[in-house]
Scaffold this motif. Structure first.
Motif, PDB file in Angstrom:
ATOM      1  N   UNK A   1       9.913  -4.854  -4.744  1.00 21.08           N
ATOM      2  CA  UNK A   1      10.495  -5.253  -6.025  1.00 21.08           C
ATOM      3  C   UNK A   1      11.875  -5.861  -5.826  1.00 21.08           C
ATOM      4  N   UNK A   2      12.678  -5.206  -5.002  1.00 21.19           N
ATOM      5  CA  UNK A   2      14.039  -5.702  -4.770  1.00 21.19           C
ATOM      6  C   UNK A   2      14.028  -7.051  -4.064  1.00 21.19           C
ATOM      7  N   UNK A   3      13.147  -7.209  -3.069  1.00 26.62           N
ATOM      8  CA  UNK A   3      13.059  -8.491  -2.363  1.00 26.62           C
ATOM      9  C   UNK A   3      12.656  -9.619  -3.307  1.00 26.62           C
ATOM     10  N   UNK A   4      11.641  -9.379  -4.120  1.00 27.47           N
ATOM     11  CA  UNK A   4      11.161 -10.418  -5.039  1.00 27.47           C
ATOM     12  C   UNK A   4      12.178 -10.707  -6.138  1.00 27.47           C
ATOM     13  N   UNK A   5      12.874  -9.665  -6.613  1.00 28.40           N
ATOM     14  CA  UNK A   5      13.887  -9.862  -7.651  1.00 28.40           C
ATOM     15  C   UNK A   5      15.063 -10.666  -7.109  1.00 28.40           C
ATOM     16  N   UNK A   6      15.460 -10.403  -5.864  1.00 30.07           N
ATOM     17  CA  UNK A   6      16.560 -11.148  -5.248  1.00 30.07           C
ATOM     18  C   UNK A   6      16.211 -12.622  -5.078  1.00 30.07           C
ATOM     19  N   UNK A   7      14.955 -12.898  -4.777  1.00 35.15           N
ATOM     20  CA  UNK A   7      14.508 -14.276  -4.593  1.00 35.15           C
ATOM     21  C   UNK A   7      14.260 -14.981  -5.924  1.00 35.15           C
ATOM     22  N   UNK A   8      14.227 -14.229  -7.015  1.00 40.92           N
ATOM     23  CA  UNK A   8      13.967 -14.803  -8.328  1.00 40.92           C
ATOM     24  C   UNK A   8      12.493 -15.023  -8.599  1.00 40.92           C
ATOM     25  N   UNK A   9      11.633 -14.331  -7.865  1.00 35.42           N
ATOM     26  CA  UNK A   9      10.189 -14.504  -8.009  1.00 35.42           C
ATOM     27  C   UNK A   9       9.613 -13.726  -9.187  1.00 35.42           C
ATOM     28  N   UNK A  10      10.385 -12.779  -9.741  1.00 31.89           N
ATOM     29  CA  UNK A  10       9.918 -11.999 -10.886  1.00 31.89           C
ATOM     30  C   UNK A  10      10.555 -12.560 -12.152  1.00 31.89           C
ATOM     31  N   UNK A  11       9.725 -13.032 -13.054  1.00 31.00           N
ATOM     32  CA  UNK A  11      10.269 -13.593 -14.290  1.00 31.00           C
ATOM     33  C   UNK A  11      10.777 -12.483 -15.194  1.00 31.00           C
TER      34      UNK A  11
ATOM     35  N   UNK B   1       0.809  -1.214   0.000  1.00 28.75           N
ATOM     36  CA  UNK B   1       0.000   0.000   0.000  1.00 28.75           C
ATOM     37  C   UNK B   1       0.841   1.262   0.000  1.00 28.75           C
ATOM     38  N   UNK B   2       2.156   1.118  -0.127  1.00 33.22           N
ATOM     39  CA  UNK B   2       3.068   2.267  -0.118  1.00 33.22           C
ATOM     40  C   UNK B   2       2.814   3.131  -1.348  1.00 33.22           C
ATOM     41  N   UNK B   3       2.796   4.466  -1.155  1.00 34.66           N
ATOM     42  CA  UNK B   3       2.481   5.377  -2.250  1.00 34.66           C
ATOM     43  C   UNK B   3       3.723   5.969  -2.896  1.00 34.66           C
ATOM     44  N   UNK B   4       4.872   5.826  -2.263  1.00 34.06           N
ATOM     45  CA  UNK B   4       6.090   6.425  -2.805  1.00 34.06           C
ATOM     46  C   UNK B   4       6.978   5.353  -3.412  1.00 34.06           C
ATOM     47  N   UNK B   5       7.720   5.753  -4.445  1.00 31.33           N
ATOM     48  CA  UNK B   5       8.680   4.874  -5.121  1.00 31.33           C
ATOM     49  C   UNK B   5       8.014   3.597  -5.624  1.00 31.33           C
ATOM     50  N   UNK B   6       6.917   3.767  -6.368  1.00 30.43           N
ATOM     51  CA  UNK B   6       6.185   2.633  -6.926  1.00 30.43           C
ATOM     52  C   UNK B   6       6.479   2.544  -8.412  1.00 30.43           C
ATOM     53  N   UNK B   7       6.925   1.371  -8.869  1.00 28.26           N
ATOM     54  CA  UNK B   7       7.160   1.146 -10.292  1.00 28.26           C
ATOM     55  C   UNK B   7       5.817   0.869 -10.962  1.00 28.26           C
ATOM     56  N   UNK B   8       5.464   1.700 -11.954  1.00 23.52           N
ATOM     57  CA  UNK B   8       4.169   1.566 -12.609  1.00 23.52           C
ATOM     58  C   UNK B   8       4.017   0.218 -13.306  1.00 23.52           C
ATOM     59  N   UNK B   9       5.088  -0.232 -13.936  1.00 26.68           N
ATOM     60  CA  UNK B   9       5.019  -1.461 -14.723  1.00 26.68           C
ATOM     61  C   UNK B   9       4.675  -2.680 -13.857  1.00 26.68           C
ATOM     62  N   UNK B  10       5.179  -2.692 -12.642  1.00 28.85           N
ATOM     63  CA  UNK B  10       4.966  -3.831 -11.762  1.00 28.85           C
ATOM     64  C   UNK B  10       3.940  -3.560 -10.670  1.00 28.85           C
ATOM     65  N   UNK B  11       3.574  -2.283 -10.464  1.00 25.88           N
ATOM     66  CA  UNK B  11       2.652  -1.840  -9.410  1.00 25.88           C
ATOM     67  C   UNK B  11       3.098  -2.321  -8.038  1.00 25.88           C
ATOM     68  N   UNK B  12       4.406  -2.199  -7.797  1.00 20.90           N
ATOM     69  CA  UNK B  12       4.942  -2.524  -6.483  1.00 20.90           C
ATOM     70  C   UNK B  12       6.045  -1.540  -6.130  1.00 20.90           C
TER      71      UNK B  12
END
Length: 111
Positions: A94-104, A78-89
């Motif tokens: 984004x960094x946590x999921x990318x580090x875990x390899x959860x984002x294809x 629900x954070x309103x700042x520093x949100x990537x439009x393409x991923x809506x996160x």
């Protein structure tokens, strides 16, 4: 959740995301009316009374039906700042999921 000043957060995560979703639906619903009334009120070839009438109708539309009032929020936090439009996160999620390899298709770059 606590905020900077130590108090409780005003709106929980679900409420913020639900409000954001409702605002998006409202903006989509009134988009054509808003565009029409805005165009008619700016057309100088029309009489002033007609332009004023369309300005009045434009002001009667709900405030949240404007696209400028939509806030991009992270769907996870629900954070309103520093949100990537393409991923809506947010950048943090984004960094946590990318580090875990959860984002294809996303991998950590190094140079």
């Amino acid at each position: 959740m606590s905020t900077k000043n130590g108090g409780e957060n005003r709106f929980p995560l679900e409420t913020r995301n639900i409000r954001d979703h409702k605002c998006r639906l409202l903006a989509e619903k009134f988009e054509m009316k808003r565009i029409f009334h805005k165009a008619m009120s700016k057309d100088n070839s029309l009489p002033a009374e007609l332009r004023d009438e369309h300005r009045l109708k434009l002001s009667k539309l709900p405030r949240n039906s404007s696209f400028t009032r939509i806030v991009n929020r992270c769907v996870f936090t629900g954070r309103a700042r520093a949100v990537y439009k393409m991923f809506r996160m947010s950048r943090i999620v984004f960094r946590d999921l990318a580090d875990k390899g959860a984002l294809t298709g996303v991998k950590k770059s190094s140079w």
